[in-house]
Write a protein that holds these residues in place. Sequence first.
Motif, mmCIF file in Angstrom:
data_model
loop_
_atom_site.group_PDB
_atom_site.id
_atom_site.type_symbol
_atom_site.label_atom_id
_atom_site.label_comp_id
_atom_site.label_asym_id
_atom_site.label_seq_id
_atom_site.Cartn_x
_atom_site.Cartn_y
_atom_site.Cartn_z
ATOM 1 N N LYS A 79 0.836 -1.191 0.000
ATOM 2 C CA LYS A 79 0.000 0.000 0.000
ATOM 3 C C LYS A 79 0.876 1.249 0.000
ATOM 4 C CE LYS A 79 -3.831 0.249 2.108
ATOM 5 N NZ LYS A 79 -4.905 0.332 3.117
ATOM 6 N N PRO A 80 0.353 2.372 -0.478
ATOM 7 C CA PRO A 80 1.141 3.616 -0.474
ATOM 8 C C PRO A 80 1.550 4.004 0.942
ATOM 9 C CG PRO A 80 -0.804 3.845 -1.867
ATOM 10 C CD PRO A 80 -0.944 2.542 -1.143
ATOM 11 N N ALA A 81 2.730 4.595 1.073
ATOM 12 C CA ALA A 81 3.251 4.972 2.384
ATOM 13 C C ALA A 81 2.418 6.092 2.990
ATOM 14 C CB ALA A 81 4.707 5.397 2.269
ATOM 15 N N ILE A 82 2.394 6.133 4.316
ATOM 16 C CA ILE A 82 1.700 7.205 5.041
ATOM 17 C C ILE A 82 2.528 8.480 4.923
ATOM 18 C CG2 ILE A 82 0.801 7.943 7.281
ATOM 19 C CD1 ILE A 82 0.616 4.999 8.053
ATOM 20 N N GLU A 83 1.923 9.540 4.417
ATOM 21 C CA GLU A 83 2.641 10.796 4.220
ATOM 22 C C GLU A 83 2.680 11.590 5.516
ATOM 23 O OE1 GLU A 83 4.245 11.691 1.576
ATOM 24 O OE2 GLU A 83 3.624 9.963 0.350
ATOM 25 N N ASP A 84 3.853 12.219 5.785
ATOM 26 C CA ASP A 84 3.973 13.085 6.951
ATOM 27 C C ASP A 84 3.179 14.362 6.733
ATOM 28 O OD1 ASP A 84 5.655 11.239 8.076
ATOM 29 O OD2 ASP A 84 7.492 12.218 7.372
ATOM 30 N N PRO A 85 2.521 14.896 7.774
ATOM 31 C CA PRO A 85 1.736 16.127 7.608
ATOM 32 C C PRO A 85 2.601 17.357 7.343
ATOM 33 C CG PRO A 85 1.794 15.459 9.912
ATOM 34 C CD PRO A 85 2.415 14.352 9.135
ATOM 35 N N VAL A 86 3.886 17.319 7.728
ATOM 36 C CA VAL A 86 4.810 18.431 7.480
ATOM 37 C C VAL A 86 6.112 17.871 6.929
ATOM 38 C CG1 VAL A 86 3.833 19.979 9.224
ATOM 39 C CG2 VAL A 86 5.589 18.343 9.883
ATOM 40 N N LYS A 87 6.874 18.714 6.293
ATOM 41 C CA LYS A 87 8.145 18.312 5.707
ATOM 42 C C LYS A 87 9.233 18.273 6.777
ATOM 43 C CE LYS A 87 11.314 19.447 1.931
ATOM 44 N NZ LYS A 87 11.616 20.430 0.854
ATOM 45 N N THR A 88 10.078 17.232 6.718
ATOM 46 C CA THR A 88 11.144 17.064 7.699
ATOM 47 C C THR A 88 12.404 17.786 7.242
ATOM 48 O OG1 THR A 88 10.277 14.906 8.352
ATOM 49 C CG2 THR A 88 12.561 15.389 8.934
ATOM 50 N N ASN A 89 13.040 18.541 8.164
ATOM 51 C CA ASN A 89 14.279 19.249 7.853
ATOM 52 C C ASN A 89 15.418 18.262 7.607
ATOM 53 O OD1 ASN A 89 12.950 21.676 8.257
ATOM 54 N ND2 ASN A 89 13.529 21.766 10.436
ATOM 55 N N LYS A 90 16.364 18.666 6.790
ATOM 56 C CA LYS A 90 17.509 17.803 6.503
ATOM 57 C C LYS A 90 18.444 17.700 7.696
ATOM 58 C CE LYS A 90 17.540 18.600 1.490
ATOM 59 N NZ LYS A 90 18.341 19.062 0.339
ATOM 60 N N ILE A 91 18.648 18.817 8.400
ATOM 61 C CA ILE A 91 19.556 18.836 9.542
ATOM 62 C C ILE A 91 18.714 18.845 10.813
ATOM 63 C CG2 ILE A 91 21.388 20.100 10.719
ATOM 64 C CD1 ILE A 91 22.155 21.287 8.019
ATOM 65 N N PRO A 92 18.953 17.902 11.719
ATOM 66 C CA PRO A 92 18.158 17.852 12.957
ATOM 67 C C PRO A 92 18.421 19.052 13.852
ATOM 68 C CG PRO A 92 19.940 16.258 13.051
ATOM 69 C CD PRO A 92 19.927 16.785 11.649
ATOM 70 N N ARG A 93 17.414 19.496 14.516
ATOM 71 C CA ARG A 93 17.472 20.653 15.394
ATOM 72 C C ARG A 93 18.092 20.259 16.734
ATOM 73 N NH1 ARG A 93 14.553 25.388 15.818
ATOM 74 N NH2 ARG A 93 14.299 26.184 17.936
ATOM 75 N N GLN A 94 18.829 21.189 17.333
ATOM 76 C CA GLN A 94 19.417 20.959 18.647
ATOM 77 C C GLN A 94 18.324 21.037 19.714
ATOM 78 O OE1 GLN A 94 22.653 20.217 19.121
ATOM 79 N NE2 GLN A 94 22.438 20.024 21.347
ATOM 80 N N ILE A 95 18.264 20.017 20.562
ATOM 81 C CA ILE A 95 17.255 19.991 21.617
ATOM 82 C C ILE A 95 17.776 20.778 22.815
ATOM 83 C CG2 ILE A 95 15.946 18.513 23.195
ATOM 84 C CD1 ILE A 95 16.142 16.297 21.128
ATOM 85 N N PRO A 96 17.018 21.776 23.300
ATOM 86 C CA PRO A 96 17.489 22.562 24.449
ATOM 87 C C PRO A 96 17.509 21.737 25.725
ATOM 88 C CG PRO A 96 15.228 23.141 23.904
ATOM 89 C CD PRO A 96 15.710 22.219 22.820
ATOM 90 N N GLU A 97 18.209 22.251 26.718
ATOM 91 C CA GLU A 97 18.285 21.568 28.001
ATOM 92 C C GLU A 97 16.902 21.515 28.646
ATOM 93 O OE1 GLU A 97 20.722 21.900 32.258
ATOM 94 O OE2 GLU A 97 21.198 23.227 30.561
ATOM 95 N N GLN A 98 16.558 20.342 29.155
ATOM 96 C CA GLN A 98 15.214 20.125 29.686
ATOM 97 C C GLN A 98 15.185 20.313 31.202
ATOM 98 O OE1 GLN A 98 12.493 19.211 27.492
ATOM 99 N NE2 GLN A 98 14.095 19.938 26.108
ATOM 100 N N ALA A 99 14.002 20.702 31.685
ATOM 101 C CA ALA A 99 13.797 20.806 33.130
ATOM 102 C C ALA A 99 13.814 19.404 33.745
ATOM 103 C CB ALA A 99 12.476 21.511 33.417
ATOM 104 N N TRP A 100 14.030 19.358 35.071
ATOM 105 C CA TRP A 100 14.173 18.056 35.738
ATOM 106 C C TRP A 100 12.919 17.199 35.598
ATOM 107 C CZ3 TRP A 100 10.834 16.629 39.554
ATOM 108 C CH2 TRP A 100 10.061 17.646 40.140
ATOM 109 N N TYR A 101 11.745 17.848 35.596
ATOM 110 C CA TYR A 101 10.511 17.073 35.520
ATOM 111 C C TYR A 101 10.226 16.563 34.108
ATOM 112 C CZ TYR A 101 8.945 21.788 34.237
ATOM 113 O OH TYR A 101 8.830 23.019 33.662
#
Length: 645
Positions: A477-499
């Motif tokens: 079957k045809p592949a499930i299309e993503d609702p938005v386009k994915t960037n080529k370079i992954p974004r840096q994830i900021p530092e998360q809070a302890w919770y």
Amino acid sequence: MAGVSLALRSGISFIKFSLLSLLLAYQSRSFYLPGVAPQDFVTGAELKVKVHKLTSTKTQLPYSYYSLPYCPPDRIVDSAENLGEVLRGDRIENSPYVFQMREPQQCQILCRITLDAKTAKQFREKIDDDYRVNMILDNLPLVVPIPRFDQENTVVYQHGFQVGLKGQYAGSKDQKHFIHNHLTFTVKFHKDSQSNLARIVGFEVKPFSVKHDYDGQWKNENTRLTTCDPHARRAVTSSEFLQVIEDKKDVIFTYDVTFEESEVKWASRWDTYLLMADDQIHWFSIVNSLMIVLFLSGMVAMIMLRTLFRDISKYNQLETQEEAQEETGWKLVHGDAFRPPTNSDLLCVYAGTGVQFFGMILVTMIFAALGFLSPSNRGGLMTAMLFLWVFMGLFSGYASARLYKMFKGTEWKKITMKTAFMFPATIFTIFFALNALIWGEKSSGAVPFGTMFALVFLWFGISVPLVFAGSYIGFKKPAIEDPVKTNKIPRQIPEQAWYMNPVFSILIGGILPFGAVFIELFFILTSIWLHQFYYIFGFLFIVFIILIVTCAEITIVLCYFQLCSEDYLWWWRSYLTSGSSAIYLFLYAAFYFFTKLDITKPVSGILYFGYMLIASYAFFVLTGTIGFYACFWFTRLIYSSVKID
């Protein structure tokens, strides 16, 4: 206000559905299909008693009835057993106990045996381990009526009678073992008012230990006993002179049988067996759990719908480029939210296996709630689950292949092989090791190699081909299309809070799904390990629905908070959030083991924790898959609802 209104309507609809389900559950607890057609007996018709296994809550190791030197018939014949009965360790055989319908018998002699050192030791060991003897008449299990002194006119029924008892003679400190060698049976029947036919509606026994004496020579069943004589109207009513178990001691086995007319109809004869526990406690616990989870679900639904409605409205009203560049929250990571995760193949395998589990349990719940898998259909529940698991392989392959193709995978045969073998192979390895331990104990609970071969055939001959068929269909079957386009370079994830720490949020997320089921879990564990009947499948179906809703909601909430903190690695965390409830399930199983069970043998303890490990692993796959697909639907919904430049 539209979001609040929608939340209120959703909460009210869910409460209405839950109340309707509760009503259906109440009705389904008394409705079941007995599994066999009723059998009518004329006066004098032959009634053959079948012997079941010897069971103990202390060892959890069943044994065949004739593993002890009880009186055998001329030829021992095994009754036909289904696959579920074999896996449960059931061994149903014929016996020398033969009654005539509505014809009382007194002091019938079965046989006389002479104990030697080996057989005396066997009896003593079984008495020390609290083994009980189980029998069956017309598909009804044998029970021992025990009056409750704390409640008037109340009787509790225990399955089977004890092999014997322990005690001391007056003035002696030596502990002796005594065997129950005289049985007083009571067969209850319901008579047809228009004919002389009757149906069996009850099978009870009172065991006694009696040191029988007789005059003259032993003449087998024609011997006239002085301790029990129907001609002199001398019956056994108490255990005054007990039959001790010692080497070179003779033991004479006897029985009485009386027939008692009952107002209970054949369709309701199982009510006696199913009403063994305190129903009020069960009802209160289930309703209390339901109300708590309904309250939490309503609150979560209202908060989520109102917050999302505000976010989507705000993001869609951003008009200038400067405003768009200053956006924060979950929209900021739209270019990375659908980036394939690490170990995406493994996620596909677990998601497909979870779909297989979900389908098996859902169909089983429906049939059980309708009464098709009642306790009278011995082994039917396990047989149904096994075959449903095999045939649900079609959906397992389809789900894993669809997800794999969405991740741009190309080697569909590789992912299919993993789906077909990874989880079943793990379970089969643990099961085989546990079965080897049972076999080493010479227990009838060990699955024979013929049955083991049948399980392998179901796996390789039916399940694996169905997984391949489903995977082929899903990949074509045809592949499930993503609702938005994915960037080529992954974004840096900021530092998360302890919770928002992954471990912390995952462990917190598993508490709510476990809280939805832990009360019902107590009754399930009691039915399995304390050898009681579990029959309120209507309630269990409600708990299953609550579990689904709870897993979905808690995963969506934590996924939303994760995306708002600009962490887009939601794939595996969504699976582990609700799946972590399996940790609490295993911890509760350990708590139950040390507080409710009296298991002392190391082998029995290994069996308990081994089987609970299998159950916890399966629960992890089930709840993890529910949470994953809920989060998958949620992320696709929110990112397709905003305008992305």
